[in-house]
Design an enzyme around this catalytic site. Sequence first.
Site, mmCIF file in Angstrom:
data_model
loop_
_atom_site.group_PDB
_atom_site.id
_atom_site.type_symbol
_atom_site.label_atom_id
_atom_site.label_comp_id
_atom_site.label_asym_id
_atom_site.label_seq_id
_atom_site.Cartn_x
_atom_site.Cartn_y
_atom_site.Cartn_z
ATOM 1 N N LYS A 1 0.823 -1.218 0.000
ATOM 2 C CA LYS A 1 0.000 0.000 0.000
ATOM 3 C C LYS A 1 0.860 1.271 0.000
ATOM 4 C CE LYS A 1 -2.126 -1.918 3.532
ATOM 5 N NZ LYS A 1 -1.757 -3.319 3.330
ATOM 6 N N ILE A 2 1.888 1.291 0.851
ATOM 7 C CA ILE A 2 2.710 2.511 0.953
ATOM 8 C C ILE A 2 3.621 2.641 -0.273
ATOM 9 C CG2 ILE A 2 4.492 3.694 2.307
ATOM 10 C CD1 ILE A 2 3.220 2.335 4.819
ATOM 11 N N THR B 1 11.384 4.454 5.677
ATOM 12 C CA THR B 1 10.217 4.715 6.539
ATOM 13 C C THR B 1 9.576 3.376 6.935
ATOM 14 O OG1 THR B 1 8.714 4.885 4.664
ATOM 15 C CG2 THR B 1 9.696 6.952 5.432
ATOM 16 N N ARG C 1 11.070 -0.132 8.666
ATOM 17 C CA ARG C 1 11.462 -0.484 10.029
ATOM 18 C C ARG C 1 12.980 -0.335 10.132
ATOM 19 N NH1 ARG C 1 7.076 0.313 11.342
ATOM 20 N NH2 ARG C 1 5.563 -1.045 12.360
ATOM 21 N N ASP D 1 13.137 7.550 9.000
ATOM 22 C CA ASP D 1 12.017 7.776 9.914
ATOM 23 C C ASP D 1 11.996 6.700 10.990
ATOM 24 O OD1 ASP D 1 9.683 9.240 10.714
ATOM 25 O OD2 ASP D 1 8.457 7.593 9.948
ATOM 26 N N GLU E 1 15.319 2.318 17.975
ATOM 27 C CA GLU E 1 14.493 3.500 18.230
ATOM 28 C C GLU E 1 13.653 3.418 19.496
ATOM 29 O OE1 GLU E 1 12.049 3.336 14.601
ATOM 30 O OE2 GLU E 1 10.316 3.121 15.913
ATOM 31 N N HIS F 1 9.897 8.392 13.685
ATOM 32 C CA HIS F 1 8.763 7.526 13.344
ATOM 33 C C HIS F 1 7.462 8.336 13.261
ATOM 34 C CE1 HIS F 1 7.740 3.014 13.406
ATOM 35 N NE2 HIS F 1 6.807 3.660 12.735
ATOM 36 N N GLN F 2 7.496 9.388 12.453
ATOM 37 C CA GLN F 2 6.322 10.258 12.351
ATOM 38 C C GLN F 2 5.614 10.123 11.015
ATOM 39 O OE1 GLN F 2 8.715 14.155 12.541
ATOM 40 N NE2 GLN F 2 7.231 14.641 10.960
ATOM 41 N N PHE G 1 3.433 8.204 9.975
ATOM 42 C CA PHE G 1 1.983 7.949 10.078
ATOM 43 C C PHE G 1 1.233 9.163 10.606
ATOM 44 C CE2 PHE G 1 1.238 8.005 14.631
ATOM 45 C CZ PHE G 1 2.540 8.031 15.095
HETATM 46 P P1 NAI Z 1 1.855 -3.901 2.811
HETATM 47 O O1 NAI Z 1 1.659 -5.190 3.532
HETATM 48 O O2 NAI Z 1 0.717 -3.279 2.084
HETATM 49 O O3 NAI Z 1 3.069 -4.041 1.789
HETATM 50 C C1 NAI Z 1 4.270 -4.698 2.078
HETATM 51 C C2 NAI Z 1 4.830 -5.210 0.756
HETATM 52 O O4 NAI Z 1 6.126 -5.779 1.033
HETATM 53 C C3 NAI Z 1 3.973 -6.315 0.127
HETATM 54 O O5 NAI Z 1 3.739 -6.012 -1.245
HETATM 55 C C4 NAI Z 1 4.824 -7.576 0.271
HETATM 56 O O6 NAI Z 1 4.660 -8.502 -0.808
HETATM 57 C C5 NAI Z 1 6.216 -6.980 0.273
HETATM 58 N N1 NAI Z 1 7.236 -7.858 0.848
HETATM 59 C C6 NAI Z 1 7.100 -8.763 1.842
HETATM 60 N N2 NAI Z 1 8.283 -9.379 2.064
HETATM 61 C C7 NAI Z 1 9.158 -8.836 1.172
HETATM 62 C C8 NAI Z 1 10.518 -9.076 0.897
HETATM 63 N N3 NAI Z 1 11.216 -10.003 1.570
HETATM 64 N N4 NAI Z 1 11.108 -8.349 -0.070
HETATM 65 C C9 NAI Z 1 10.400 -7.431 -0.773
HETATM 66 N N5 NAI Z 1 9.095 -7.174 -0.554
HETATM 67 C C10 NAI Z 1 8.485 -7.871 0.409
HETATM 68 O O7 NAI Z 1 2.435 -2.890 3.930
HETATM 69 P P2 NAI Z 1 2.413 -1.305 3.905
HETATM 70 O O8 NAI Z 1 1.165 -0.814 4.540
HETATM 71 O O9 NAI Z 1 2.783 -0.815 2.569
HETATM 72 O O10 NAI Z 1 3.601 -0.999 4.941
HETATM 73 C C11 NAI Z 1 4.953 -1.318 4.664
HETATM 74 C C12 NAI Z 1 5.781 -1.177 5.915
HETATM 75 O O11 NAI Z 1 5.831 0.199 6.291
HETATM 76 C C13 NAI Z 1 5.180 -1.883 7.158
HETATM 77 O O12 NAI Z 1 5.596 -3.232 7.230
HETATM 78 C C14 NAI Z 1 5.726 -1.078 8.295
HETATM 79 O O13 NAI Z 1 6.924 -1.677 8.743
HETATM 80 C C15 NAI Z 1 6.054 0.280 7.697
HETATM 81 N N6 NAI Z 1 5.210 1.357 8.220
HETATM 82 C C16 NAI Z 1 5.832 2.491 8.695
HETATM 83 C C17 NAI Z 1 5.099 3.541 9.188
HETATM 84 C C18 NAI Z 1 5.734 4.801 9.667
HETATM 85 O O14 NAI Z 1 5.079 5.602 10.352
HETATM 86 N N7 NAI Z 1 6.991 5.065 9.356
HETATM 87 C C19 NAI Z 1 3.628 3.453 9.274
HETATM 88 C C20 NAI Z 1 3.073 2.258 8.670
HETATM 89 C C21 NAI Z 1 3.852 1.246 8.201
#
Ligand code: NAI
Length: 347
Positions: free
Chosen positions: A154-155, A233, A235, A259, A264, A296-297, A299
Amino acid sequence: MPRMGIFDAKPYDREFFESINREFLFDLKFFPGHLNTDTVELAKGCDAVCVFVNDHCTRDVLERLVGLGVKVIALRSAGYNNVDLRAAYKMIHVVRVPAYSPNAVAEHAVALILTLNRKTHRAYYRTRDNNFSIVGLLGFDLKGKVAGVIGTGKIGQALIRILNGFGMRILAYDKAPDPELTKEWNVRFVDLDTIFRESDIISLHCPLTPETQHLINEKTIARMKPGVMLINTGRGRLIDTQALIEGLKSKKVGAAGLDVYEEESEYFFEDFSDSFIPDDVLARLLTFNNVLVTSHQGFFTTEAMTSIARITLENVKEFFDGKPLTNEICYRCDSPVCTKKTEGRCF
Ligand code: NAI
């Protein structure tokens, strides 16, 4: 009404949860500290606990929560690497907020890119000091440059849409490539090596798993373009920070926007301005003027906070209403043996 203990609760969490809870009427208890083995007893009397990214739900914490009568853990985050899901399975249900505003995080990644490229963080201080020199502030046009997006969920997709607007060429790597992205946004799915070799900017949007831990390390940095910009952004542990520091010192890495940071949980979201940072790695990172650390902002927008509070309370309501859990997670959820979809709950 069920009582929910909200750990690591900051004033902004209280504001959004109290506002949305007017529709749900849960009995909310706010605890400012992290959930860990020292604080778990605070959950006494709670039916549910709500935790954030730096609350550690280890086996011990989970067992003690269950002993206190807690039945469900509601993560107010998408990532869930801080919960021992294997230990939780068949012991306590875990729900999360899978998406609240992918745009919020993607837009923050873009803020980091633009700031580091055009050096507005340095210009801000210069002009306030009556220094109107632009020496050292040279940037580059994003148009025509190559962005490497790792993780196109999604992101990652929200970021791709924005970077397309800048006219960037987009390379992507994902475990499960989405052909629609190629059709709609001209994304070229490639292997990781190609991302490392060809990208001017690399942005990380995959989850932290054993496979992705230290994805950016000494060896992968060595394969990158000189002067590459790294944006994280996702982990903190996706990057080996010591290797990043060496890359910055050798100028192989031209800039880093972070981020998230490996360690952290000790610092982010807290105010140390009257103190000092005992973490020498973080302190070293903060000495580079081509490194921008935000705590970590990604979101943190009104839209995302509203969505987080609403989805968390809906998740908990579903649990206590005995309904199927839309956003439950277990350690088997990513595997074909997961029966969740047919049974409505992971166990
Ligand atoms: P999502 O689940 O929609 O997308 C994650 C993507 O990574 C998926 O397409 C998946 O197939 C792919 N993936 C899984 N394992 C992989 C690998 N080994 N190599 C390459 N791609 C791989 O998750 P979303 O919502 O896009 O979030 C992504 C990450 O962003 C979260 O896991 C979280 O750690 C981080 N995050 C950070 C925030 C912040 O405030 N900085 C807030 C929300 C999420």
